[in-house]
Design a protein around this motif. Sequence first.
Motif, short mmCIF file in Angstrom:
data_model
loop_
_atom_site.label_atom_id
_atom_site.label_comp_id
_atom_site.label_asym_id
_atom_site.label_seq_id
_atom_site.Cartn_x
_atom_site.Cartn_y
_atom_site.Cartn_z
N VAL A 1 0.93 -1.38 0.08
CA VAL A 1 -0.02 -0.04 -0.04
C VAL A 1 1.00 1.31 0.06
N ARG A 2 1.64 1.35 0.72
CA ARG A 2 2.63 2.49 1.10
C ARG A 2 3.62 2.85 -0.35
N MET A 3 3.74 1.69 -1.05
CA MET A 3 4.78 1.73 -2.23
C MET A 3 3.59 2.19 -3.34
N ALA A 4 2.35 1.57 -3.25
CA ALA A 4 1.40 1.99 -4.21
C ALA A 4 0.93 3.64 -4.17
N LEU A 5 1.08 4.09 -2.96
CA LEU A 5 0.75 5.45 -2.85
C LEU A 5 1.74 6.33 -3.76
N HIS A 6 3.02 6.06 -3.47
CA HIS A 6 4.16 6.70 -4.21
C HIS A 6 4.26 6.53 -5.78
N VAL A 7 4.01 5.26 -6.08
CA VAL A 7 3.98 4.85 -7.69
C VAL A 7 2.77 5.48 -8.17
#
Length: 126
Positions: free
Chosen positions: A49-55
């Motif tokens: 989830v945290r990576m998806a936010l940035h991507v």
Amino acid sequence: LAVYVSGARRVTVRMLLAAAEALARMSSVRRLQTSALFPPVSDLRDVTVRMALHVIEAAVRDGVTTKPVPSDYISLLAHIQACQHRTDSVSWRPYQPPRHTALVTALPPAYEASLEVVRPWEVDDH
């Protein structure tokens, strides 16, 4: 997850860099001192989830999204988590055998009777 949520037509260099930077920010000094480069597998859902936010933010900046993406952080986070929940049934799950179980590919026959042998490729999770 980010591509699924945003409907990105392609993965851009900025999106890859955003993923790498987000993952790097989640690696703690304590884990690095023990030669653990990535966060623990048990944190996989939160890390995703945290990576998806940035991507997704990078995908929006690059103009490659095809689905509506909420513009505020809280709404975007809720949207990502909802999409993650919808994909749960097809998501990869890490296999971790119980600690008391021996994970082996082959054992001499004399030992096989005394141990519970788990071969992940033979385990039926259903």
